[in-house]
Design a protein around this motif. Structure first.
Motif, PDB file in Angstrom:
ATOM      1  N   ILE A  65       0.810  -1.217   0.000  1.00 48.94           N
ATOM      2  CA  ILE A  65       0.000   0.000   0.000  1.00 48.94           C
ATOM      3  C   ILE A  65       0.843   1.265   0.000  1.00 48.94           C
ATOM      4  CG2 ILE A  65      -1.999  -1.058   1.067  1.00 48.94           C
ATOM      5  CD1 ILE A  65      -1.126   0.139   3.724  1.00 48.94           C
ATOM      6  N   GLY A  66       2.123   1.192  -0.288  1.00 48.41           N
ATOM      7  CA  GLY A  66       2.923   2.385  -0.428  1.00 48.41           C
ATOM      8  C   GLY A  66       3.921   2.607   0.684  1.00 48.41           C
ATOM      9  N   GLY A  67       4.031   1.728   1.612  1.00 50.12           N
ATOM     10  CA  GLY A  67       5.070   1.796   2.612  1.00 50.12           C
ATOM     11  C   GLY A  67       4.891   2.800   3.717  1.00 50.12           C
ATOM     12  N   PHE A  68       4.330   2.392   4.804  1.00 49.71           N
ATOM     13  CA  PHE A  68       4.259   3.162   6.036  1.00 49.71           C
ATOM     14  C   PHE A  68       3.729   4.576   5.833  1.00 49.71           C
ATOM     15  CE2 PHE A  68       6.017  -0.128   8.441  1.00 49.71           C
ATOM     16  CZ  PHE A  68       7.090  -0.669   7.750  1.00 49.71           C
ATOM     17  N   GLY A  69       2.890   4.805   4.853  1.00 46.49           N
ATOM     18  CA  GLY A  69       2.277   6.104   4.644  1.00 46.49           C
ATOM     19  C   GLY A  69       3.184   7.145   4.014  1.00 46.49           C
ATOM     20  N   LEU A  70       4.340   6.750   3.531  1.00 45.22           N
ATOM     21  CA  LEU A  70       5.263   7.703   2.925  1.00 45.22           C
ATOM     22  C   LEU A  70       4.987   7.822   1.429  1.00 45.22           C
ATOM     23  CD1 LEU A  70       8.584   6.598   4.636  1.00 45.22           C
ATOM     24  CD2 LEU A  70       7.117   8.488   5.276  1.00 45.22           C
ATOM     25  N   LYS A  71       5.162   9.035   0.913  1.00 49.22           N
ATOM     26  CA  LYS A  71       5.010   9.234  -0.524  1.00 49.22           C
ATOM     27  C   LYS A  71       6.276   8.783  -1.229  1.00 49.22           C
ATOM     28  CE  LYS A  71       2.163  13.344  -0.056  1.00 49.22           C
ATOM     29  NZ  LYS A  71       2.104  14.782  -0.283  1.00 49.22           N
ATOM     30  N   GLU A  72       6.086   8.217  -2.392  1.00 52.17           N
ATOM     31  CA  GLU A  72       7.248   7.839  -3.188  1.00 52.17           C
ATOM     32  C   GLU A  72       7.831   9.075  -3.846  1.00 52.17           C
ATOM     33  OE1 GLU A  72       7.582   4.737  -6.297  1.00 52.17           O
ATOM     34  OE2 GLU A  72       6.277   3.647  -4.929  1.00 52.17           O
ATOM     35  N   ALA A  73       9.130   9.193  -3.829  1.00 48.03           N
ATOM     36  CA  ALA A  73       9.784  10.350  -4.433  1.00 48.03           C
ATOM     37  C   ALA A  73       9.626  10.308  -5.943  1.00 48.03           C
ATOM     38  CB  ALA A  73      11.261  10.372  -4.056  1.00 48.03           C
ATOM     39  N   LYS A  74       9.235  11.424  -6.511  1.00 46.23           N
ATOM     40  CA  LYS A  74       9.083  11.508  -7.959  1.00 46.23           C
ATOM     41  C   LYS A  74      10.397  11.864  -8.626  1.00 46.23           C
ATOM     42  CE  LYS A  74       4.264  12.336  -7.976  1.00 46.23           C
ATOM     43  NZ  LYS A  74       3.567  11.206  -7.998  1.00 46.23           N
ATOM     44  N   THR A  85      14.705  13.534  -7.554  1.00 45.08           N
ATOM     45  CA  THR A  85      15.603  14.079  -6.553  1.00 45.08           C
ATOM     46  C   THR A  85      15.795  15.565  -6.811  1.00 45.08           C
ATOM     47  OG1 THR A  85      16.749  11.961  -6.469  1.00 45.08           O
ATOM     48  CG2 THR A  85      17.887  13.862  -5.532  1.00 45.08           C
ATOM     49  N   PRO A  86      15.431  16.403  -5.824  1.00 50.10           N
ATOM     50  CA  PRO A  86      15.621  17.837  -6.044  1.00 50.10           C
ATOM     51  C   PRO A  86      17.084  18.230  -5.937  1.00 50.10           C
ATOM     52  CG  PRO A  86      14.673  17.445  -3.877  1.00 50.10           C
ATOM     53  CD  PRO A  86      14.785  16.109  -4.560  1.00 50.10           C
ATOM     54  N   THR A  87      17.487  19.151  -6.792  1.00 50.22           N
ATOM     55  CA  THR A  87      18.823  19.735  -6.746  1.00 50.22           C
ATOM     56  C   THR A  87      18.638  21.228  -6.584  1.00 50.22           C
ATOM     57  OG1 THR A  87      19.667  18.034  -8.222  1.00 50.22           O
ATOM     58  CG2 THR A  87      20.995  20.023  -7.990  1.00 50.22           C
ATOM     59  N   CYS A  88      19.204  21.776  -5.523  1.00 51.40           N
ATOM     60  CA  CYS A  88      19.040  23.194  -5.228  1.00 51.40           C
ATOM     61  C   CYS A  88      20.188  23.991  -5.835  1.00 51.40           C
ATOM     62  CB  CYS A  88      18.974  23.408  -3.719  1.00 51.40           C
ATOM     63  SG  CYS A  88      18.506  25.079  -3.289  1.00 51.40           S
ATOM     64  N   GLU A  89      19.832  25.072  -6.526  1.00 48.96           N
ATOM     65  CA  GLU A  89      20.820  25.947  -7.147  1.00 48.96           C
ATOM     66  C   GLU A  89      21.037  27.223  -6.328  1.00 48.96           C
ATOM     67  OE1 GLU A  89      22.485  25.064  -9.925  1.00 48.96           O
ATOM     68  OE2 GLU A  89      21.354  23.200 -10.098  1.00 48.96           O
ATOM     69  N   THR A  90      19.956  27.740  -5.742  1.00 53.94           N
ATOM     70  CA  THR A  90      20.015  28.997  -4.998  1.00 53.94           C
ATOM     71  C   THR A  90      19.193  28.872  -3.722  1.00 53.94           C
ATOM     72  OG1 THR A  90      20.080  30.178  -7.105  1.00 53.94           O
ATOM     73  CG2 THR A  90      19.639  31.496  -5.157  1.00 53.94           C
ATOM     74  N   VAL A  91      19.743  29.361  -2.612  1.00 54.41           N
ATOM     75  CA  VAL A  91      19.014  29.317  -1.346  1.00 54.41           C
ATOM     76  C   VAL A  91      18.713  30.730  -0.864  1.00 54.41           C
ATOM     77  CG1 VAL A  91      19.939  27.097  -0.604  1.00 54.41           C
ATOM     78  CG2 VAL A  91      21.138  29.185   0.014  1.00 54.41           C
ATOM     79  N   TYR A  92      17.725  30.809   0.003  1.00 56.24           N
ATOM     80  CA  TYR A  92      17.300  32.068   0.604  1.00 56.24           C
ATOM     81  C   TYR A  92      17.267  31.848   2.111  1.00 56.24           C
ATOM     82  CZ  TYR A  92      14.015  35.680   2.149  1.00 56.24           C
ATOM     83  OH  TYR A  92      13.420  36.717   2.810  1.00 56.24           O
ATOM     84  N   SER A  93      17.757  32.815   2.868  1.00 55.17           N
ATOM     85  CA  SER A  93      17.748  32.735   4.319  1.00 55.17           C
ATOM     86  C   SER A  93      16.478  33.413   4.843  1.00 55.17           C
ATOM     87  CB  SER A  93      18.987  33.425   4.893  1.00 55.17           C
ATOM     88  OG  SER A  93      18.994  33.333   6.297  1.00 55.17           O
ATOM     89  N   VAL A  94      15.665  32.671   5.549  1.00 52.27           N
ATOM     90  CA  VAL A  94      14.392  33.175   6.070  1.00 52.27           C
ATOM     91  C   VAL A  94      14.642  34.331   7.034  1.00 52.27           C
ATOM     92  CG1 VAL A  94      12.364  32.563   7.457  1.00 52.27           C
ATOM     93  CG2 VAL A  94      13.253  30.933   5.787  1.00 52.27           C
ATOM     94  N   PRO A 130      11.173  19.533  -0.511  1.00 50.43           N
ATOM     95  CA  PRO A 130      10.246  18.440  -0.189  1.00 50.43           C
ATOM     96  C   PRO A 130       9.998  18.216   1.305  1.00 50.43           C
ATOM     97  CG  PRO A 130      12.347  17.558  -0.895  1.00 50.43           C
ATOM     98  CD  PRO A 130      12.394  19.043  -1.130  1.00 50.43           C
ATOM     99  N   ASN A 131      10.915  18.581   2.164  1.00 49.02           N
ATOM    100  CA  ASN A 131      10.741  18.319   3.594  1.00 49.02           C
ATOM    101  C   ASN A 131      10.465  19.583   4.394  1.00 49.02           C
ATOM    102  OD1 ASN A 131      11.281  15.533   3.293  1.00 49.02           O
ATOM    103  ND2 ASN A 131      13.446  16.007   3.138  1.00 49.02           N
ATOM    104  N   LEU A 132      10.078  20.640   3.733  1.00 54.46           N
ATOM    105  CA  LEU A 132       9.860  21.918   4.387  1.00 54.46           C
ATOM    106  C   LEU A 132       8.507  21.950   5.089  1.00 54.46           C
ATOM    107  CD1 LEU A 132      10.885  24.817   4.853  1.00 54.46           C
ATOM    108  CD2 LEU A 132       9.714  25.447   2.734  1.00 54.46           C
ATOM    109  N   ASN A 133       8.508  22.383   6.345  1.00 59.01           N
ATOM    110  CA  ASN A 133       7.270  22.563   7.092  1.00 59.01           C
ATOM    111  C   ASN A 133       6.996  24.058   7.143  1.00 59.01           C
ATOM    112  OD1 ASN A 133       5.188  22.786   8.906  1.00 59.01           O
ATOM    113  ND2 ASN A 133       6.123  21.505  10.475  1.00 59.01           N
TER     114      ASN A 133
END
Length: 95
Positions: free
Chosen positions: A30-39, A41-50, A75-78
């Protein structure tokens, strides 16, 4: 008497093992412990400081990002728990 106790313990171990095997097999089906499958891999080019007062939607508007793209490169941002000086990806790719 001792032999009966050993048999009972062995039977209990076998039953618990069977239950563990079934639960692992079901979670994979059923998809493994309620986790979404990754579509991808994100690669970050530029970051911003909150900064104080920043929100995800405000950052999306500032950098002209769609919500889908913003979520894909973070993907893991709250968004409910942003903190000052947290790095957020504002440009990148999803492979």
């Amino acid at each position: 008497m001792a032999k009966a106790n050993k048999t009972m313990v062995l039977n209990m171990i076998l039953v618990l093992s069977l239950l563990l095997i079934i639960s692992v097999a079901e979670s994979k089906r059923i998809g493994g412990f309620g986790l979404k499958e990754a579509k991808g891999t994100p690669t970050c080019e530029t970051v911003y400081s909150v900064k104080s007062g920043d929100t995800c939607s405000g950052i999306q508007q500032e950098f002209n990002l769609t919500e889908q793209f913003f979520d894909a490169i973070n993907p893991n941002l709250n968004c409910d728990a942003l903190f000052v000086a947290q790095w957020i990806c504002v440009d990148g790719t999803v492979n």
